[in-house]
Design a protein around this motif. Structure first.
Motif, PDB file in Angstrom:
ATOM      1  N   ARG A  94      37.184  43.069  34.739  1.00 37.05           N
ATOM      2  CA  ARG A  94      38.009  43.017  35.947  1.00 37.05           C
ATOM      3  C   ARG A  94      38.431  44.425  36.372  1.00 37.05           C
ATOM      4  O   ARG A  94      38.443  44.751  37.561  1.00 37.05           O
ATOM      5  N   TYR A  95      38.769  45.243  35.397  1.00 36.78           N
ATOM      6  CA  TYR A  95      39.161  46.621  35.699  1.00 36.78           C
ATOM      7  C   TYR A  95      37.992  47.388  36.312  1.00 36.78           C
ATOM      8  O   TYR A  95      38.141  48.062  37.336  1.00 36.78           O
ATOM      9  N   MET A  96      36.821  47.288  35.713  1.00 36.10           N
ATOM     10  CA  MET A  96      35.673  48.051  36.203  1.00 36.10           C
ATOM     11  C   MET A  96      35.222  47.592  37.580  1.00 36.10           C
ATOM     12  O   MET A  96      34.756  48.395  38.397  1.00 36.10           O
ATOM     13  N   MET A  97      35.375  46.291  37.867  1.00 36.31           N
ATOM     14  CA  MET A  97      34.922  45.759  39.155  1.00 36.31           C
ATOM     15  C   MET A  97      36.003  45.827  40.232  1.00 36.31           C
ATOM     16  O   MET A  97      35.801  45.340  41.340  1.00 36.31           O
ATOM     17  N   ARG A  98      37.162  46.423  39.896  1.00 35.76           N
ATOM     18  CA  ARG A  98      38.308  46.516  40.825  1.00 35.76           C
ATOM     19  C   ARG A  98      38.764  45.132  41.277  1.00 35.76           C
ATOM     20  O   ARG A  98      39.156  44.917  42.430  1.00 35.76           O
ATOM     21  N   SER A  99      38.703  44.213  40.351  1.00 32.39           N
ATOM     22  CA  SER A  99      39.103  42.846  40.654  1.00 32.39           C
ATOM     23  C   SER A  99      40.586  42.655  40.347  1.00 32.39           C
ATOM     24  O   SER A  99      41.160  43.345  39.496  1.00 32.39           O
ATOM     25  N   GLU A 100      41.193  41.726  41.059  1.00 33.89           N
ATOM     26  CA  GLU A 100      42.613  41.424  40.829  1.00 33.89           C
ATOM     27  C   GLU A 100      42.853  41.095  39.355  1.00 33.89           C
ATOM     28  O   GLU A 100      42.066  40.364  38.757  1.00 33.89           O
ATOM     29  N   PRO A 101      43.857  41.646  38.702  1.00 30.81           N
ATOM     30  CA  PRO A 101      44.986  42.431  39.255  1.00 30.81           C
ATOM     31  C   PRO A 101      44.756  43.944  39.249  1.00 30.81           C
ATOM     32  O   PRO A 101      45.722  44.688  39.320  1.00 30.81           O
ATOM     33  N   PHE A 102      43.509  44.374  39.150  1.00 33.00           N
ATOM     34  CA  PHE A 102      43.207  45.812  39.072  1.00 33.00           C
ATOM     35  C   PHE A 102      42.447  46.274  40.313  1.00 33.00           C
ATOM     36  O   PHE A 102      41.540  47.085  40.240  1.00 33.00           O
ATOM     37  N   GLU A 103      42.833  45.712  41.472  1.00 32.87           N
ATOM     38  CA  GLU A 103      42.178  46.079  42.712  1.00 32.87           C
ATOM     39  C   GLU A 103      42.429  47.545  43.059  1.00 32.87           C
ATOM     40  O   GLU A 103      43.302  48.196  42.474  1.00 32.87           O
TER      41      GLU A 103
END
Length: 291
Positions: A94-103
């Motif tokens: 999620r962090y690498m793909m800029r996915s929520e919650p790491f947008e």
């Protein structure tokens, strides 16, 4: 993605899970070995009464091992550490793909702080495995250079990276596990049939030749067959094969939709949905192991 590209906490949890699994399964093997040995020793009671002491010692050791496993529950560390490792892995993607919650945000440092806080929250939620993890500390980064490198890629490149390195690899892993579990299930079933068939043959021979051998190993053979059946139940080969097969199909369906993703918001939603599917299978696996 290589294992070294994941956070250091992932490595600690992953190694702890592997070690706990190995220890637990070896304890099970030892339990079965003691029971088989006891059944074999019992064959010579009539010729060597002193073996009763050996038999008592072996059964006592088996009983002590049973009590230890019932009280300590070593399998809990296996399940807990594996759940922690998989939670860290899905958060990393999620962090690498800029996915929520790491947008995406103007200040990357704020996202890094959020990810660090997220890791701490996961670790706190799995505090029961802290001791296992603390025995295998790792000195690497919690946010590796590879994670930041992938996060900095344009949407199209991140999407392709996610398709090949996450979705395809995950699907291939499940397909391999389906084949492996089915092969092991059939192999162990064949072994049980062979052992129990041998016990039947011995019983039939003994019914016709009562003056034959002084030792008939039918009872140890039945204990071996019982141990094999117990191993099948512990490993849950057939059940896991069915569950992994369904998950592989679900991932295949997810894979067909990634080409329709054209914006950051759509990609964020897609990644979160995919990671929930991966996490759901693992959560169900832990629940099955605890049943």
């Amino acid at each position: 993605m290589t294992p070294e590209d994941y956070p250091a906490l992932f490595h600690s949890a992953d190694e702890s899970s592997v070690a706990a699994q190995s220890s637990y399964l070896w304890l099970i093997r030892l339990q079965y070995g003691l029971l088989i040995t006891a059944a074999t020793v019992a064959l010579w009671f009539d010729n060597a009464p002193a073996l009763l002491l050996v038999y008592a010692f072996i059964v006592g050791a088996s009983t002590a091992l049973l009590i230890y496993m019932s009280v300590k529950k070593p399998e809990k560390d296996w399940y807990g550490c594996r759940a922690l490792a998989e939670s860290i892995k899905t958060s990393t993607w999620r962090y690498m793909m800029r996915s929520e919650p790491f947008e995406d945000v103007p200040q990357v440092s704020s996202v890094k702080q959020k990810f660090a806080a997220f890791l701490k929250g996961i670790l706190d939620a799995n505090s029961h495995v802290r001791d296992s993890i603390s025995r295998r500390p790792k000195m690497g980064d919690q946010i590796t250079p590879k994670m930041n490198e992938i996060r900095a890629l344009p949407l199209e490149e991140r999407r392709e990276f996610y398709r090949t390195k996450r979705i395809l690899e995950q699907r291939n892993w499940y397909v391999r596990k389906v084949k492996t579990n089915r092969r092991h299930f059939l192999g162990w079933i064949a072994f049980c049939i062979l052992i129990q068939g041998s016990a039947i043959v011995l019983a039939l021979i003994r019914s016709r030749y009562t003056e034959g051998w002084s030792i008939w190993p039918a009872e140890p053979l039945l204990v071996v067959a019982s141990a094999a059946i117990g191993w099948i139940q512990i490993k849950k080969f057939n059940e896991l094969a069915s569950a992994y097969s369904l998950t592989a199909h679900e991932i295949g369906i997810i894979q067909t939709r990634i080409s329709d993703v054209t914006s950051e918001s759509e990609f964020s939603e897609f990644v979160n949905e995919s990671e929930r599917a991966f996490s759901r299978e693992h959560t169900q696996w832990v629940a099955r192991q605890n049943d």
